[in-house]
Every structure is written in structure tokens, then in C-alpha cells.
Design a protein around this motif. Structure first.
Motif, PDB file in Angstrom:
ATOM      1  N   LEU A   1      38.996  25.938  19.695  1.00 13.19           N
ATOM      2  CA  LEU A   1      37.667  25.386  19.988  1.00 13.19           C
ATOM      3  C   LEU A   1      37.088  25.847  21.317  1.00 13.19           C
ATOM      4  O   LEU A   1      35.938  26.240  21.393  1.00 13.19           O
ATOM      5  N   LEU A   2      37.872  25.816  22.399  1.00  8.32           N
ATOM      6  CA  LEU A   2      37.327  26.121  23.722  1.00  8.32           C
ATOM      7  C   LEU A   2      37.711  27.522  24.205  1.00  8.32           C
ATOM      8  O   LEU A   2      37.765  27.788  25.399  1.00  8.32           O
ATOM      9  N   HIS A   3      37.975  28.405  23.247  1.00  5.10           N
ATOM     10  CA  HIS A   3      38.362  29.785  23.579  1.00  5.10           C
ATOM     11  C   HIS A   3      37.355  30.438  24.528  1.00  5.10           C
ATOM     12  O   HIS A   3      37.721  31.114  25.486  1.00  5.10           O
ATOM     13  N   ASN A   4      36.063  30.217  24.259  1.00  2.00           N
ATOM     14  CA  ASN A   4      35.031  30.899  25.057  1.00  2.00           C
ATOM     15  C   ASN A   4      35.025  30.432  26.518  1.00  2.00           C
ATOM     16  O   ASN A   4      34.563  31.146  27.392  1.00  2.00           O
ATOM     17  N   GLY A   5      35.578  29.235  26.749  1.00  2.00           N
ATOM     18  CA  GLY A   5      35.596  28.724  28.118  1.00  2.00           C
ATOM     19  C   GLY A   5      36.883  29.066  28.849  1.00  2.00           C
ATOM     20  O   GLY A   5      37.114  28.611  29.957  1.00  2.00           O
ATOM     21  N   MET A   6      37.717  29.882  28.224  1.00  2.00           N
ATOM     22  CA  MET A   6      39.011  30.200  28.821  1.00  2.00           C
ATOM     23  C   MET A   6      38.872  31.429  29.721  1.00  2.00           C
ATOM     24  O   MET A   6      39.421  32.495  29.461  1.00  2.00           O
ATOM     25  N   ASP A   7      38.072  31.252  30.777  1.00  2.00           N
ATOM     26  CA  ASP A   7      37.866  32.356  31.709  1.00  2.00           C
ATOM     27  C   ASP A   7      37.887  31.819  33.130  1.00  2.00           C
ATOM     28  O   ASP A   7      37.723  30.621  33.360  1.00  2.00           O
ATOM     29  N   VAL A   8      38.103  32.715  34.085  1.00  2.00           N
ATOM     30  CA  VAL A   8      38.155  32.313  35.487  1.00  2.00           C
ATOM     31  C   VAL A   8      37.698  33.505  36.335  1.00  2.00           C
ATOM     32  O   VAL A   8      37.987  34.657  35.996  1.00  2.00           O
ATOM     33  N   PRO A   9      36.931  33.254  37.403  1.00  2.00           N
ATOM     34  CA  PRO A   9      36.461  34.354  38.238  1.00  2.00           C
ATOM     35  C   PRO A   9      37.615  35.139  38.875  1.00  2.00           C
ATOM     36  O   PRO A   9      38.653  34.556  39.212  1.00  2.00           O
ATOM     37  N   VAL A  10      37.417  36.443  39.010  1.00  2.00           N
ATOM     38  CA  VAL A  10      38.377  37.293  39.705  1.00  2.00           C
ATOM     39  C   VAL A  10      37.704  37.775  40.993  1.00  2.00           C
ATOM     40  O   VAL A  10      36.521  38.099  40.999  1.00  2.00           O
ATOM     41  N   ARG A  11      38.485  37.774  42.088  1.00  2.00           N
ATOM     42  CA  ARG A  11      37.941  38.249  43.364  1.00  2.00           C
ATOM     43  C   ARG A  11      38.926  39.246  43.942  1.00  2.00           C
ATOM     44  O   ARG A  11      40.090  38.910  44.174  1.00  2.00           O
ATOM     45  N   VAL A  12      38.466  40.485  44.120  1.00  2.00           N
ATOM     46  CA  VAL A  12      39.315  41.515  44.727  1.00  2.00           C
ATOM     47  C   VAL A  12      38.914  41.634  46.187  1.00  2.00           C
ATOM     48  O   VAL A  12      37.761  41.929  46.507  1.00  2.00           O
ATOM     49  N   VAL A  13      39.895  41.375  47.079  1.00  2.00           N
ATOM     50  CA  VAL A  13      39.609  41.327  48.519  1.00  2.00           C
ATOM     51  C   VAL A  13      40.517  42.304  49.261  1.00  2.00           C
ATOM     52  O   VAL A  13      41.421  42.896  48.657  1.00  2.00           O
ATOM     53  N   SER A  14      40.286  42.453  50.554  1.00  2.00           N
ATOM     54  CA  SER A  14      41.149  43.344  51.350  1.00  2.00           C
ATOM     55  C   SER A  14      42.566  42.774  51.377  1.00  2.00           C
ATOM     56  O   SER A  14      42.765  41.578  51.161  1.00  2.00           O
ATOM     57  N   VAL A  15      43.543  43.637  51.657  1.00  2.00           N
ATOM     58  CA  VAL A  15      44.937  43.202  51.658  1.00  2.00           C
ATOM     59  C   VAL A  15      45.137  42.078  52.692  1.00  2.00           C
ATOM     60  O   VAL A  15      45.816  41.076  52.417  1.00  2.00           O
ATOM     61  N   ALA A  16      44.511  42.222  53.871  1.00  2.00           N
ATOM     62  CA  ALA A  16      44.652  41.212  54.929  1.00  2.00           C
ATOM     63  C   ALA A  16      44.090  39.867  54.459  1.00  2.00           C
ATOM     64  O   ALA A  16      44.711  38.812  54.646  1.00  2.00           O
ATOM     65  N   GLU A  17      42.934  39.929  53.811  1.00  2.00           N
ATOM     66  CA  GLU A  17      42.296  38.703  53.322  1.00  2.00           C
ATOM     67  C   GLU A  17      43.157  38.046  52.231  1.00  2.00           C
ATOM     68  O   GLU A  17      43.294  36.830  52.175  1.00  2.00           O
ATOM     69  N   PHE A  18      43.745  38.907  51.401  1.00  2.00           N
ATOM     70  CA  PHE A  18      44.607  38.377  50.341  1.00  2.00           C
ATOM     71  C   PHE A  18      45.828  37.683  50.942  1.00  2.00           C
ATOM     72  O   PHE A  18      46.188  36.569  50.527  1.00  2.00           O
ATOM     73  N   ASP A  19      46.457  38.340  51.925  1.00  2.00           N
ATOM     74  CA  ASP A  19      47.648  37.762  52.558  1.00  2.00           C
ATOM     75  C   ASP A  19      47.322  36.415  53.190  1.00  2.00           C
ATOM     76  O   ASP A  19      48.097  35.457  53.073  1.00  2.00           O
ATOM     77  N   ALA A  20      46.140  36.346  53.838  1.00  2.00           N
ATOM     78  CA  ALA A  20      45.732  35.090  54.471  1.00  2.00           C
ATOM     79  C   ALA A  20      45.502  34.010  53.415  1.00  2.00           C
ATOM     80  O   ALA A  20      45.917  32.853  53.576  1.00  2.00           O
ATOM     81  N   TRP A  21      44.862  34.400  52.317  1.00  2.00           N
ATOM     82  CA  TRP A  21      44.588  33.446  51.229  1.00  2.00           C
ATOM     83  C   TRP A  21      45.895  32.903  50.641  1.00  2.00           C
ATOM     84  O   TRP A  21      46.055  31.698  50.431  1.00  2.00           O
ATOM     85  N   LEU A  22      46.858  33.854  50.423  1.00  2.00           N
ATOM     86  CA  LEU A  22      48.138  33.466  49.826  1.00  2.00           C
ATOM     87  C   LEU A  22      48.905  32.534  50.783  1.00  2.00           C
ATOM     88  O   LEU A  22      49.484  31.526  50.347  1.00  2.00           O
ATOM     89  N   ALA A  23      48.886  32.890  52.074  1.00  2.00           N
ATOM     90  CA  ALA A  23      49.606  32.081  53.064  1.00  2.00           C
ATOM     91  C   ALA A  23      49.033  30.658  53.111  1.00  2.00           C
ATOM     92  O   ALA A  23      49.784  29.680  53.136  1.00  2.00           O
ATOM     93  N   GLU A  24      47.709  30.573  53.081  1.00  2.00           N
ATOM     94  CA  GLU A  24      47.058  29.254  53.125  1.00  2.00           C
ATOM     95  C   GLU A  24      47.405  28.428  51.882  1.00  2.00           C
ATOM     96  O   GLU A  24      47.740  27.254  51.974  1.00  2.00           O
ATOM     97  N   LYS A  25      47.394  29.094  50.731  1.00  2.00           N
ATOM     98  CA  LYS A  25      47.733  28.404  49.472  1.00  2.00           C
ATOM     99  C   LYS A  25      49.194  27.974  49.472  1.00  2.00           C
ATOM    100  O   LYS A  25      49.530  26.912  48.940  1.00  2.00           O
TER     101      LYS A  25
END
Ligand SMILES: [Cu+2]
Length: 251
Positions: free
Chosen positions: A222-246
Motif C-alpha cells: 500500500l505505501l510503496h510510493n512513500g518508501m523514499d528518503v532524501p539523499v545528501r552527498v556532502v564533503s568527507v569532513a562534513e560527513f565525518d562530523a555528521w557521523l560523529a554527532e549522530k
């Protein structure tokens, strides 16, 4: 060679030239945006196949169009002459379409797959486990970071210029992992881990381009069409900071 054959031949030449002019003269794949190196392999294959399909389509259209006009009957109740099989034409058609089919299986079929595999070989910079469930994704990063896509502001964040390996599975039914900007799909199968690798090129995010999203590509209910999520490709430094915070939040 009879006159009709010569006419069709010239019609075919003109249509082929026109078609190739349009295909080669237009930037067919300027959109959707390509977010992974592997995507270029897929686009190149599509471009090659489209250019190759033009003379084939032009041939069918010339034959059909010419026959429609040249051999039409005038009276409403009149029947046209019966169509007889032309043996050498039939053999010619069978041989060259078979040859062409075998050719495209090898190139860009097998060569393209090998090229994508080659790009995905070697140690990945990041492994992301992606699990499909009706109707959300669970995205597991290193350091115990988990994103469930029904959560508020959920997104899949990835580092740029990195070889990312996705390990994909499902908890219930068949789903499929698909980021349109990366071009490739892989099935999410319960009890099985399938993999797909993407070498990210260029920054990107869903807000600027909706091709940057993780989307289920297998009708799963039923909700197949809503099975999506935004993707964000960022710099490696920004990714590391995001991962560390999470990771801090997760701990
Ligand atoms: Cu689905």
C-alpha cells in the motif's frame, strides 16, 4: 533490384541520417543528473543503444510507411494483393537481428557490467547496511549510527568522492534499493544480503534535485510510493562530523 527496394533503401538512409542527427546533436543525458561514476557507464550504454536503434527503427518505419502508401487499394471493398513470404529477406532479417542482439549482449551488456564491477572492486571507503521493511528503510552506518526513514528529518548522508558499498536486505517482502542519481538498482531480499557499490561524484541533495533520494523500486504494498528518503552527498569532513554527532546521540 526493383524500384520499390531502391526507394525504401533511400527512405531508410534519409530517416537514419535524420534520427542520428537528432540523437547525436542533443544532449540526451544532461538530465537526470549523474551522482556516481557507475552512472556514466549506464548512460553511455543507453546512448549507444539509442544510436544503434535508430537505423533499425528507420528500417521498419520505411518499409511500413512505403508499403502503406505504395500498395494501398483504392476501393473500399477491394482487397490488396496477397502477401507472400520472401525467403531470402526472411533469412536476412533473422540473421542480422540475431547478430545485432548477440552483439549488444556483449557490448554494452557484459562490458558495462564488468566496468561497473571493476569500479566497485577493492576496499570500500564506507559500508552502509540498508534494510527494507514495509514501508521504511533502516540505514545502519558504522559507529552504531542508525537512521530509520520514518523519523522526522530522516536522510541518507554520504561522503563525496568515495566508494560506498551498500549491503541491502529486507525484513519482510521484496523491496529494491534505488538512488536514481546513481542509476543502479538492487533487490532487497528477505534472508539474503545483496550488494551494490556507488562511487559518489559531486555534491548533491534532494532539495536541489529529487534524483537524490533512496527509493523503493519494487512494488511492495500500500505505501510503496512513500518508501523514499532524501539523499545528501556532502564533503568527507562534513560527513565525518555528521557521523560523529549522530554517534554521540546514539550512545
Ligand atoms: Cu516498495
Amino acid at each position: 533490384m526493383n524500384r520499390d527496394t531502391v526507394n525504401v533503401f533511400f527512405l531508410w538512409l534519409v530517416l537514419t541520417a535524420l534520427g542520428e542527427f537528432v540523437i547525436l546533436g542533443t544532449d540526451l543525458f544532461s538530465y537526470p543528473i549523474v551522482g556516481a561514476e557507475e552512472g556514466h557507464v549506464v548512460d553511455d550504454a543507453f546512448f549507444f543503444l539509442t544510436a544503434l536503434a535508430v537505423p533499425v527503427a528507420a528500417f521498419v518505419l520505411s518499409m511500413l510507411g512505403y508499403a502503406f502508401i505504395r500498395f494501398r487499394v483504392s476501393g473500399p471493398d477491394e482487397d490488396g494483393p496477397p502477401v507472400k513470404m520472401h525467403r531470402s529477406w526472411a533469412i536476412f532479417w533473422l540473421l542480422w537481428t540475431t547478430g545485432l542482439t548477440l552483439f549488444v549482449i556483449v557490448h554494452p551488456g557484459i562490458t558495462g557490467i564488468l566496468e561497473i564491477r571493476h569500479l566497485g572492486s577493492g576496499e570500500p571507503d564506507l559500508v552502509v547496511e540498508t534494510e527494507g521493511s514495509r514501508w521504511y528503510w533502516t540505514i545502519n552506518y558504522p559507529d552504531g549510527v542508525t537512521v530509520k526513514t520514518f523519523e522526522e528529518d530522516a536522510e541518507m548522508v554520504l561522503p563525496v568522492d568515495s566508494h560506498v558499498k551498500f549491503e541491502v536486505t529486507s525484513t519482510d517482502v521484496l523491496h529494491a534499493f534505488w538512488v536514481p542519481a546513481f542509476r543502479m538498482k538492487v533487490d532487497a531480499v528477505p534472508g539474503l544480503v545483496t550488494t551494490i557499490s556507488a562511487t559518489t561524484i559531486g555534491l548533491g541533495n534532494y532539495r536541489d534535485d529529487p534524483q537524490y533520494r533512496l527509493q523503493c523500486a519494487e512494488l511492495c504494498g500500500l505505501l510503496h510510493n512513500g518508501m523514499d528518503v532524501p539523499v545528501r552527498v556532502v564533503s568527507v569532513a562534513e560527513f565525518d562530523a555528521w557521523l560523529a554527532e549522530k554517534a554521540v546521540t546514539a550512545a
